[in-house]
Enzyme design. Structure first.
Site, PDB file in Angstrom:
ATOM      1  N   ARG A   1       0.870  -1.175   0.000  1.00 16.64           N
ATOM      2  CA  ARG A   1       0.000   0.000   0.000  1.00 16.64           C
ATOM      3  C   ARG A   1       0.907   1.225   0.000  1.00 16.64           C
ATOM      4  O   ARG A   1       1.980   1.222   0.632  1.00 16.64           O
ATOM      5  CB  ARG A   1      -0.905   0.032   1.238  1.00 16.64           C
ATOM      6  CG  ARG A   1      -2.072  -0.949   1.206  1.00 16.64           C
ATOM      7  CD  ARG A   1      -3.152  -0.562   0.186  1.00 16.64           C
ATOM      8  NE  ARG A   1      -4.299  -1.443   0.210  1.00 16.64           N
ATOM      9  CZ  ARG A   1      -4.483  -2.484  -0.604  1.00 16.64           C
ATOM     10  NH1 ARG A   1      -3.588  -2.784  -1.521  1.00 16.64           N
ATOM     11  NH2 ARG A   1      -5.577  -3.230  -0.524  1.00 16.64           N
TER      12      ARG A   1
ATOM     13  N   GLU B   1      -4.350   7.944  -4.152  1.00 24.61           N
ATOM     14  CA  GLU B   1      -4.772   7.291  -5.391  1.00 24.61           C
ATOM     15  C   GLU B   1      -6.120   7.843  -5.825  1.00 24.61           C
ATOM     16  O   GLU B   1      -6.996   7.988  -4.968  1.00 24.61           O
ATOM     17  CB  GLU B   1      -4.849   5.772  -5.188  1.00 24.61           C
ATOM     18  CG  GLU B   1      -3.485   5.168  -4.863  1.00 24.61           C
ATOM     19  CD  GLU B   1      -3.488   3.640  -4.740  1.00 24.61           C
ATOM     20  OE1 GLU B   1      -4.532   3.013  -5.024  1.00 24.61           O
ATOM     21  OE2 GLU B   1      -2.448   3.089  -4.365  1.00 24.61           O
TER      22      GLU B   1
ATOM     23  N   HIS C   1      -2.168   0.810  -9.636  1.00 31.40           N
ATOM     24  CA  HIS C   1      -2.736  -0.167  -8.686  1.00 31.40           C
ATOM     25  C   HIS C   1      -3.461  -1.306  -9.432  1.00 31.40           C
ATOM     26  O   HIS C   1      -4.662  -1.491  -9.283  1.00 31.40           O
ATOM     27  CB  HIS C   1      -3.683   0.532  -7.696  1.00 31.40           C
ATOM     28  CG  HIS C   1      -3.952  -0.293  -6.465  1.00 31.40           C
ATOM     29  ND1 HIS C   1      -4.219   0.252  -5.237  1.00 31.40           N
ATOM     30  CD2 HIS C   1      -4.006  -1.644  -6.267  1.00 31.40           C
ATOM     31  CE1 HIS C   1      -4.417  -0.702  -4.347  1.00 31.40           C
ATOM     32  NE2 HIS C   1      -4.294  -1.871  -4.961  1.00 31.40           N
TER      33      HIS C   1
HETATM   34  N1  LIG Z   1      -1.135  -3.879  -5.424  1.00 31.40           N
HETATM   35  C1  LIG Z   1      -2.172  -4.705  -5.413  1.00 31.40           C
HETATM   36  O1  LIG Z   1      -2.990  -4.734  -6.333  1.00 31.40           O
HETATM   37  C2  LIG Z   1      -2.337  -5.639  -4.264  1.00 31.40           C
HETATM   38  C3  LIG Z   1      -1.820  -5.344  -3.030  1.00 31.40           C
HETATM   39  N2  LIG Z   1      -1.953  -6.236  -1.983  1.00 31.40           N
HETATM   40  C4  LIG Z   1      -1.377  -5.888  -0.684  1.00 31.40           C
HETATM   41  O2  LIG Z   1      -0.547  -6.955  -0.248  1.00 31.40           O
HETATM   42  C5  LIG Z   1      -0.800  -7.201   1.119  1.00 31.40           C
HETATM   43  C6  LIG Z   1      -0.374  -8.610   1.479  1.00 31.40           C
HETATM   44  O3  LIG Z   1      -1.225  -9.585   0.922  1.00 31.40           O
HETATM   45  P1  LIG Z   1      -1.043 -11.148   1.320  1.00 31.40           P
HETATM   46  O4  LIG Z   1       0.330 -11.604   1.025  1.00 31.40           O
HETATM   47  O5  LIG Z   1      -2.192 -11.887   0.743  1.00 31.40           O
HETATM   48  O6  LIG Z   1      -1.225 -11.033   2.914  1.00 31.40           O
HETATM   49  P2  LIG Z   1      -0.621 -11.954   4.069  1.00 31.40           P
HETATM   50  O7  LIG Z   1      -1.408 -11.635   5.280  1.00 31.40           O
HETATM   51  O8  LIG Z   1      -0.571 -13.368   3.599  1.00 31.40           O
HETATM   52  O9  LIG Z   1       0.888 -11.429   4.215  1.00 31.40           O
HETATM   53  C7  LIG Z   1       1.248 -10.263   4.876  1.00 31.40           C
HETATM   54  C8  LIG Z   1       2.594 -10.500   5.554  1.00 31.40           C
HETATM   55  O10 LIG Z   1       3.028  -9.272   6.129  1.00 31.40           O
HETATM   56  C9  LIG Z   1       3.540  -9.543   7.427  1.00 31.40           C
HETATM   57  N3  LIG Z   1       3.409  -8.359   8.277  1.00 31.40           N
HETATM   58  C10 LIG Z   1       2.282  -7.725   8.673  1.00 31.40           C
HETATM   59  N4  LIG Z   1       2.578  -6.665   9.462  1.00 31.40           N
HETATM   60  C11 LIG Z   1       3.921  -6.633   9.568  1.00 31.40           C
HETATM   61  C12 LIG Z   1       4.835  -5.773  10.230  1.00 31.40           C
HETATM   62  N5  LIG Z   1       4.402  -4.746  10.979  1.00 31.40           N
HETATM   63  N6  LIG Z   1       6.155  -6.017  10.115  1.00 31.40           N
HETATM   64  C13 LIG Z   1       6.587  -7.073   9.399  1.00 31.40           C
HETATM   65  N7  LIG Z   1       5.781  -7.925   8.722  1.00 31.40           N
HETATM   66  C14 LIG Z   1       4.460  -7.701   8.807  1.00 31.40           C
HETATM   67  C15 LIG Z   1       2.707 -10.700   7.945  1.00 31.40           C
HETATM   68  O11 LIG Z   1       3.387 -11.397   8.960  1.00 31.40           O
HETATM   69  C16 LIG Z   1       2.529 -11.531   6.684  1.00 31.40           C
HETATM   70  O12 LIG Z   1       3.597 -12.424   6.543  1.00 31.40           O
HETATM   71  C17 LIG Z   1      -2.292  -6.887   1.274  1.00 31.40           C
HETATM   72  O13 LIG Z   1      -2.629  -6.603   2.601  1.00 31.40           O
HETATM   73  C18 LIG Z   1      -2.459  -5.683   0.364  1.00 31.40           C
HETATM   74  O14 LIG Z   1      -2.204  -4.481   1.079  1.00 31.40           O
HETATM   75  C19 LIG Z   1      -2.598  -7.418  -2.160  1.00 31.40           C
HETATM   76  C20 LIG Z   1      -3.158  -7.735  -3.361  1.00 31.40           C
HETATM   77  C21 LIG Z   1      -3.091  -6.867  -4.513  1.00 31.40           C
HETATM   78  O1  LIG Z   2      -6.616  -7.082  -3.085  1.00 30.52           O
HETATM   79  C1  LIG Z   2      -6.045  -6.005  -2.781  1.00 30.52           C
HETATM   80  O2  LIG Z   2      -5.717  -5.731  -1.612  1.00 30.52           O
HETATM   81  C2  LIG Z   2      -5.783  -5.020  -3.824  1.00 30.52           C
HETATM   82  O3  LIG Z   2      -5.059  -4.088  -3.629  1.00 30.52           O
HETATM   83  C3  LIG Z   2      -6.392  -5.175  -5.156  1.00 30.52           C
HETATM   84  O4  LIG Z   2      -6.267  -6.425  -5.652  1.00 30.52           O
END
Ligand SMILES: NC(=O)C1=CN([C@@H]2O[C@H](COP(=O)(O)OP(=O)(O)OC[C@H]3O[C@@H](n4cnc5c(N)ncnc54)[C@H](O)[C@@H]3O)[C@@H](O)[C@H]2O)C=CC1
Ligand SMILES: O=C(O)C(=O)CO
Length: 326
Positions: free
Chosen positions: A238, A267, A286
């Site tokens: 993010r 954004e 994004h």
């Molecule tokens: N650009 C885009 O279109 C997308 C962006 N995202 C972003 O990616 C993020 C992660 O998605 P997933 O991998 O599915 O989630 P997840 O929950 O599987 O992984 C997140 C990781 O971050 C770690 N984490 C959380 N807070 C932390 C901290 N303070 N310090 C260190 N590590 C920390 C957690 O331990 C976990 O390993 C989402 O929350 C979203 O913000 C996700 C999908 C699409």
């Molecule tokens: O899933 C999310 O968190 C996104 O940013 C869009 O896929």
């Protein structure tokens, strides 16, 4: 009588709209604008369910939806929701993990390659009439294969990125996360370290963390200064995880060699942002998960999530299971 739900910014394929219609009385808004917002608020008054993408879902908005029992977001990230407030009110929040993991990892790997090999800059170059004879060493890119990759956030997507980097590019992997990830260590030889070590040793730092109070501006001026000379920063987590002002300064004064960004503090990215004119930045709007296949999978998952939540049949994808007990 079927429960009333409000759908916003969901672009539902016909069969998914029919599925929702079978279960609910649906009021849908393709766009939320000043023209449609009053009708949206009106519809919220009786809504038991909410399904959509983005928007700020805070206590003020929840006050406008006194019957709400469940919200289903078409995303894995849910930083736009006041989860504590929803839990307090007994409103269940559902998200769409897993279905987008591989696609977002592809986007991250693509950003690493595009940034290191200056693909968008060279695309602009050829469109302006240039060709390779005029490309001298100052315009060369950098290798990706066998360079060290630092992953901030070894969760679902971070692990899928590690798999690509390890098997596809022979990259040594460092990671920093809230906890150790055994699978990434065993299968992809990823090495756990603290943030400063990662910043000092990685050639590419990829952020795929959620936005929380702890990760807000996790990367600021001091952290950028700790990055290895020539290193590149990639963010698909993010925008506010990076202090964008500090990032722009670092890109301008050479502290940071280049960046690849899919997310921004504001954004859409404002047209007058200095990022728009910096040549050493690759910008994406994004679109980490924006493929036909994955967006369909996310929308289908969000529809099933809302049906399960409003029928009291939640088995997975619930962000705040405590709300189910209220
Ligand atoms: N650009 C885009 O279109 C997308 C962006 N995202 C972003 O990616 C993020 C992660 O998605 P997933 O991998 O599915 O989630 P997840 O929950 O599987 O992984 C997140 C990781 O971050 C770690 N984490 C959380 N807070 C932390 C901290 N303070 N310090 C260190 N590590 C920390 C957690 O331990 C976990 O390993 C989402 O929350 C979203 O913000 C996700 C999908 C699409
Ligand atoms: O899933 C999310 O968190 C996104 O940013 C869009 O896929």
């Amino acid at each position: 009588m079927k429960p009333a739900i409000v759908v916003y910014k969901a672009l539902l394929p016909t069969e998914l709209r029919h599925k929702l219609d079978e279960h609910f009385s649906v009021t849908a808004f393709d766009e939320l604008s000043s023209a449609t917002y009053p009708a949206f608020l009106q519809a919220l008054q009786n809504a038991e369910g909410l399904l959509g993408a983005g928007g700020k879902i805070d206590a003020d908005l929840l006050d406008k939806a006194p019957c709400l029992r469940a919200a289903s977001t078409i995303s894995v990230g849910y930083d736009n929701f006041d989860v504590a407030e929803m839990t307090r009110r007994g409103i269940v929040l559902m998200n769409t993990p897993t279905v987008l993991t591989e696609t977002v990892a592809d986007t991250l790997m693509g950003l690493v390659l595009a940034t290191a090999r200056r693909m968008t800059e060279l695309d602009a170059w050829i469109r302006a009439g240039g060709w390779k004879e005029s490309i001298t060493p100052p315009y060369y890119g950098h290798d990706v294969h066998h360079k060290t990759l630092g992953i901030l956030g070894m969760g679902r997507i971070g692990t899928a990125l590690a798999q690509r980097a390890h098997f596809g590019f022979g990259m040594p992997i460092l990671y920093h996360s809230r906890s150790r990830h055994q699978e990434a260590e065993t299968r992809f030889s990823a090495r756990y370290c603290d943030l400063d070590t990662l910043l000092g040793q990685a050639d590419f730092v990829c952020i795929i963390l959620p936005l929380t109070q702890q990760t807000h501006h996790l990367i600021g001026r001091e952290q950028l200064k700790k990055m290895k000379p020539g290193a590149m920063l990639i963010n698909a987590g993010r925008g506010p995880i990076i202090d964008e002002k500090a990032l722009i300064t670092a890109l301008q004064d050479g502290t940071l060699s280049a960046a690849g960004l899919d997310v921004f503090e504001q954004e859409p990215l404002p047209a007058d942002s200095p990022l728009m004119t910096l040549p050493n930045v690759v910008l994406l709007p994004h679109i980490g998960s924006a493929t036909h296949e994955t967006r369909y999978g996310m929308t289908a998952c969000a529809v099933d999530n809302l049906i399960a939540a409003l029928h009291g049949n939640v088995k997975e994808n619930c962000v705040n299971p405590e709300a189910l007990k209220k």
